[in-house]
Write an enzyme that holds these catalytic residues in place. Structure first.
Site, PDB file in Angstrom:
ATOM      1  N   LYS A 227     -10.514   7.387  -5.063  1.00 36.56           N
ATOM      2  CA  LYS A 227      -9.201   6.726  -4.960  1.00 36.56           C
ATOM      3  C   LYS A 227      -9.356   5.213  -4.735  1.00 36.56           C
ATOM      4  O   LYS A 227      -8.672   4.396  -5.367  1.00 36.56           O
ATOM      5  CB  LYS A 227      -8.399   7.373  -3.828  1.00 36.56           C
ATOM      6  CG  LYS A 227      -7.130   6.648  -3.453  1.00 36.56           C
ATOM      7  CD  LYS A 227      -6.079   6.683  -4.546  1.00 36.56           C
ATOM      8  CE  LYS A 227      -4.979   5.684  -4.241  1.00 36.56           C
ATOM      9  NZ  LYS A 227      -3.921   5.655  -5.216  1.00 36.56           N
ATOM     10  N   ARG A 234      -8.437  -1.719 -10.771  1.00 37.90           N
ATOM     11  CA  ARG A 234      -7.214  -2.374 -11.260  1.00 37.90           C
ATOM     12  C   ARG A 234      -7.113  -3.797 -10.737  1.00 37.90           C
ATOM     13  O   ARG A 234      -6.714  -4.713 -11.452  1.00 37.90           O
ATOM     14  CB  ARG A 234      -5.994  -1.538 -10.894  1.00 37.90           C
ATOM     15  CG  ARG A 234      -5.936  -0.294 -11.777  1.00 37.90           C
ATOM     16  CD  ARG A 234      -4.942   0.706 -11.299  1.00 37.90           C
ATOM     17  NE  ARG A 234      -3.580   0.253 -11.439  1.00 37.90           N
ATOM     18  CZ  ARG A 234      -2.556   0.731 -10.738  1.00 37.90           C
ATOM     19  NH1 ARG A 234      -2.778   1.655  -9.833  1.00 37.90           N
ATOM     20  NH2 ARG A 234      -1.360   0.295 -10.928  1.00 37.90           N
ATOM     21  N   CYS A 281      -0.759  -0.981  -2.078  1.00 40.86           N
ATOM     22  CA  CYS A 281      -1.948  -0.272  -2.565  1.00 40.86           C
ATOM     23  C   CYS A 281      -3.002  -1.237  -3.111  1.00 40.86           C
ATOM     24  O   CYS A 281      -3.981  -1.519  -2.439  1.00 40.86           O
ATOM     25  CB  CYS A 281      -1.541   0.742  -3.631  1.00 40.86           C
ATOM     26  SG  CYS A 281      -0.501   2.052  -2.983  1.00 40.86           S
ATOM     27  N   TYR A 338       7.683  -5.824  -5.515  1.00 42.18           N
ATOM     28  CA  TYR A 338       6.403  -6.183  -6.153  1.00 42.18           C
ATOM     29  C   TYR A 338       6.345  -5.758  -7.610  1.00 42.18           C
ATOM     30  O   TYR A 338       5.516  -6.252  -8.372  1.00 42.18           O
ATOM     31  CB  TYR A 338       5.238  -5.591  -5.360  1.00 42.18           C
ATOM     32  CG  TYR A 338       4.903  -4.150  -5.682  1.00 42.18           C
ATOM     33  CD1 TYR A 338       3.861  -3.822  -6.537  1.00 42.18           C
ATOM     34  CD2 TYR A 338       5.633  -3.104  -5.114  1.00 42.18           C
ATOM     35  CE1 TYR A 338       3.560  -2.513  -6.828  1.00 42.18           C
ATOM     36  CE2 TYR A 338       5.328  -1.802  -5.389  1.00 42.18           C
ATOM     37  CZ  TYR A 338       4.294  -1.501  -6.251  1.00 42.18           C
ATOM     38  OH  TYR A 338       4.002  -0.193  -6.545  1.00 42.18           O
TER      39      TYR A 338
HETATM   40  N1  LIG Z   1       3.303   4.038  -2.717  1.00 39.90           N
HETATM   41  C1  LIG Z   1       2.342   4.235  -3.594  1.00 39.90           C
HETATM   42  O1  LIG Z   1       2.459   3.820  -4.755  1.00 39.90           O
HETATM   43  C2  LIG Z   1       1.093   5.052  -3.223  1.00 39.90           C
HETATM   44  C3  LIG Z   1       0.277   5.504  -4.246  1.00 39.90           C
HETATM   45  C4  LIG Z   1      -0.839   6.256  -3.942  1.00 39.90           C
HETATM   46  C5  LIG Z   1      -1.143   6.540  -2.620  1.00 39.90           C
HETATM   47  N2  LIG Z   1      -0.347   6.089  -1.616  1.00 39.90           N
HETATM   48  C6  LIG Z   1      -0.740   6.439  -0.225  1.00 39.90           C
HETATM   49  O2  LIG Z   1       0.352   7.062   0.407  1.00 39.90           O
HETATM   50  C7  LIG Z   1       0.626   6.429   1.647  1.00 39.90           C
HETATM   51  C8  LIG Z   1       2.101   6.548   1.941  1.00 39.90           C
HETATM   52  O3  LIG Z   1       2.779   5.793   0.962  1.00 39.90           O
HETATM   53  P1  LIG Z   1       4.346   5.822   0.791  1.00 39.90           P
HETATM   54  O4  LIG Z   1       4.624   4.962  -0.392  1.00 39.90           O
HETATM   55  O5  LIG Z   1       4.870   7.221   0.802  1.00 39.90           O
HETATM   56  O6  LIG Z   1       4.828   5.081   2.128  1.00 39.90           O
HETATM   57  P2  LIG Z   1       6.320   4.890   2.646  1.00 39.90           P
HETATM   58  O7  LIG Z   1       6.298   3.661   3.438  1.00 39.90           O
HETATM   59  O8  LIG Z   1       7.283   5.037   1.515  1.00 39.90           O
HETATM   60  O9  LIG Z   1       6.560   6.160   3.592  1.00 39.90           O
HETATM   61  C9  LIG Z   1       5.828   6.416   4.740  1.00 39.90           C
HETATM   62  C10 LIG Z   1       6.603   7.400   5.611  1.00 39.90           C
HETATM   63  O10 LIG Z   1       5.763   7.734   6.716  1.00 39.90           O
HETATM   64  C11 LIG Z   1       6.587   7.762   7.877  1.00 39.90           C
HETATM   65  N3  LIG Z   1       5.766   7.582   9.074  1.00 39.90           N
HETATM   66  C12 LIG Z   1       5.290   6.421   9.593  1.00 39.90           C
HETATM   67  N4  LIG Z   1       4.597   6.678  10.712  1.00 39.90           N
HETATM   68  C13 LIG Z   1       4.626   8.020  10.894  1.00 39.90           C
HETATM   69  C14 LIG Z   1       4.076   8.890  11.873  1.00 39.90           C
HETATM   70  N5  LIG Z   1       3.353   8.428  12.888  1.00 39.90           N
HETATM   71  N6  LIG Z   1       4.314  10.208  11.748  1.00 39.90           N
HETATM   72  C15 LIG Z   1       5.039  10.707  10.728  1.00 39.90           C
HETATM   73  N7  LIG Z   1       5.594   9.919   9.770  1.00 39.90           N
HETATM   74  C16 LIG Z   1       5.370   8.600   9.857  1.00 39.90           C
HETATM   75  C17 LIG Z   1       7.593   6.649   7.655  1.00 39.90           C
HETATM   76  O11 LIG Z   1       8.728   6.809   8.490  1.00 39.90           O
HETATM   77  C18 LIG Z   1       7.896   6.817   6.170  1.00 39.90           C
HETATM   78  O12 LIG Z   1       8.971   7.708   5.951  1.00 39.90           O
HETATM   79  C19 LIG Z   1       0.135   4.974   1.401  1.00 39.90           C
HETATM   80  O13 LIG Z   1      -0.178   4.243   2.533  1.00 39.90           O
HETATM   81  C20 LIG Z   1      -1.111   5.227   0.600  1.00 39.90           C
HETATM   82  O14 LIG Z   1      -2.167   5.543   1.460  1.00 39.90           O
HETATM   83  C21 LIG Z   1       0.783   5.358  -1.906  1.00 39.90           C
END
Ligand SMILES: NC(=O)c1ccc[n+]([C@@H]2O[C@H](COP(=O)([O-])OP(=O)(O)OC[C@H]3O[C@@H](n4cnc5c(N)ncnc54)[C@H](O)[C@@H]3O)[C@@H](O)[C@H]2O)c1
Length: 445
Positions: A227, A234, A281, A338
């Site tokens: 990952k 990229r 990311c 972004y």
């Molecule tokens: N957004 C992307 O494009 C993407 C792509 C691939 C991987 N990811 C991975 O997924 C992770 C999450 O991304 P996302 O876009 O869903 O983030 P996001 O910010 O949309 O959502 C994160 C959620 O986690 C919750 N949260 C925060 N702290 C918490 C806790 N202690 N316990 C429970 N819930 C909690 C928040 O309230 C929120 O609803 C990223 O950090 C990355 O590692 C993201």
């Protein structure tokens, strides 16, 4: 039903029969689609999030991710049939499920060191409800070795030992806006466990939701590296495209034409140059290697520097098109997210441009179709819709929202003081813009 260590076919059978309860920690852009898909394929799902508004919304059957319109129906259906519910109680989630999936954010601190504090605090809560036969899947992107060196010891603080429960890294490889498609039918899931049984458990679980199948890798560390490396590829590729675009500018040719034709050769896959790389990311993951290994990562560091420098380069271009100073010039930044269509402003080039323009003394206006007046003005720009803007000296397109494609530049130009348009995203046709009497600059064009 506990599934760690069962035969793959048995896991698939009990999943489809509705005998597994899965907790999904983090109901954001990635987590809510994942929770809804697990429920839709037959599991009972408990969504766990610290945000009460998110939890209350999900319990009412509401989709709070506007980028994923297909998700609305799946959330509604599975909440009403009782397969999906949500809670703010992190320990409750673990105590009442056999599979715990972690998909909360990972960040960088102010020195760009990985900040895994949310993931580790969730793991601590899970360890309070962990039982023999449970299975934990970490989907959040993390530096290689995290699952083995950090997650496993936290879970073992429950008193259970490796072998009594399973853990795997199963990276979320999708992008905001196409999550449902990506996790169910676009490309395979990668899974790697801390032991062979964990890998097999993950393989069985994800094979039910992803019709493109699952790629099991040797261990959790390999899955983590897959990952991170995808993201680094990229970032470095975009840096190369950005640097080559500026070289093409000096030579006096159109980089977009060069790249398009170069990419007809199968080994050339140049990305698109732009005024910067944002989101939580791509600009983050290179540091998961830069800050955690001793080997030379200078290429990754340089790529970060080039991509972060594009906003300043764009600023210098605006200055030269306006013959020098920006003091009291009226500049409109179009797009603070972004990327087009995704409501995410972290590390966004549009936000960096607002800051740089303000530091140069410009009067900065901004508009983004996904942000309210309050959300825009939080970044220090004055909210204005482009049709209502008067006396602008320049407009900068900083994210590729589809709404910007249909702007009537002829009409807008009539009310501008200086007709300068900067396209930081390769969104508009330069020839059309110039025909409307604009001074135009696009990265590499
Ligand atoms: N957004 C992307 O494009 C993407 C792509 C691939 C991987 N990811 C991975 O997924 C992770 C999450 O991304 P996302 O876009 O869903 O983030 P996001 O910010 O949309 O959502 C994160 C959620 O986690 C919750 N949260 C925060 N702290 C918490 C806790 N202690 N316990 C429970 N819930 C909690 C928040 O309230 C929120 O609803 C990223 O950090 C990355 O590692 C993201």
């Amino acid at each position: 039903m506990k599934i760690y260590g069962l035969e793959k076919n048995k896991i698939i059978e009990v999943f489809k029969a509705g005998e597994i309860t899965v907790s999904v920690y983090g109901l954001g852009k990635m987590g809510l689609p994942l929770a809804a898909v697990f429920a839709d394929k037959g599991a009972k799902v408990i969504g766990v999030d610290i945000d009460k508004k998110v939890v209350d919304g999900v319990n009412k059957g509401t989709n709070h991710i506007p980028e994923e319109p297909e998700l609305t129906k799946i959330v509604e259906k599975n909440v009403s049939n009782g397969r999906l519910c949500a809670t703010t109680d992190l320990v409750y989630g673990a105590k009442n499920s056999e599979v715990m999936i972690i998909i909360v954010p990972t960040f960088l601190d102010t020195n760009n060191n990985p900040d895994l504090s949310i993931v580790t605090s969730v793991c601590k809560s899970i360890s309070k409800g962990l039982e023999v036969g449970d299975f934990v899947s970490l989907e959040s992107t993390v530096p290689p070795r995290t699952t083995h060196d950090i997650i496993l010891p936290i879970l073992e603080a429950s008193g259970l030992k490796k072998g009594e429960f399973g853990v795997a890294h199963c990276p979320e490889r999708t992008m905001s806006g196409t999550v449902l498609r990506d996790i169910t039918r676009a490309y395979p899931k990668v899974v790697g466990g801390i032991d062979a049984e964990s890998t097999e458990t993950a393989e069985a679980l994800y094979s039910v939701i992803n019709e493109k199948g699952v790629i099991p890798v040797k261990d959790a560390t390999t899955a983590e590296a897959v990952k991170v490396v995808e993201g680094v590829y990229r970032d470095v590729n975009i840096a190369l495209a950005n640097q080559l675009a500026l070289v093409c500018e000096e030579i006096g040719i159109n980089a977009m034409e060069v790249f398009k034709v170069a990419n007809t050769q199968p080994y050339s896959q140049l990305h698109t140059p732009s005024c910067g790389v944002g989101g939580h990311c791509i600009p983050v993951y290179p540091y998961f290697l830069i800050k955690t290994v001793n080997r030379d990562t200078s290429l990754l560091e340089l790529a970060r520097k080039i991509n972060d420098g594009m906003a300043r380069y764009t600023l210098e271009k605006i200055k030269s098109l306006l013959n020098g100073g920006l003091f009291e010039k009226n500049i409109l930044v179009l797009g603070l997210t972004y990327r087009g269509g995704v409501k995410e402003t972290r590390k966004s080039p549009g936000v960096s441009l607002v800051k740089l323009l303000k530091e140069s003394g410009a009067r900065v206006f901004a508009y983004d179709p996904l942000l309210s007046l309050e959300e825009v003005e939080e970044f220090g720009a004055k909210y204005v819709q482009i049709e209502k803007a008067e006396d602008l000296d320049a407009v900068i397109i900083a994210s590729d929202h589809k709404e910007f494609k249909s702007i009537d530049w002829f009409e807008i130009g009539k009310r501008m003081r200086n007709k300068v348009l900067i396209d930081g995203t390769q969104l508009v046709d330069p020839e059309q813009i110039k025909l409307n009497g604009f001074w135009f600059y696009g990265i590499g064009r």
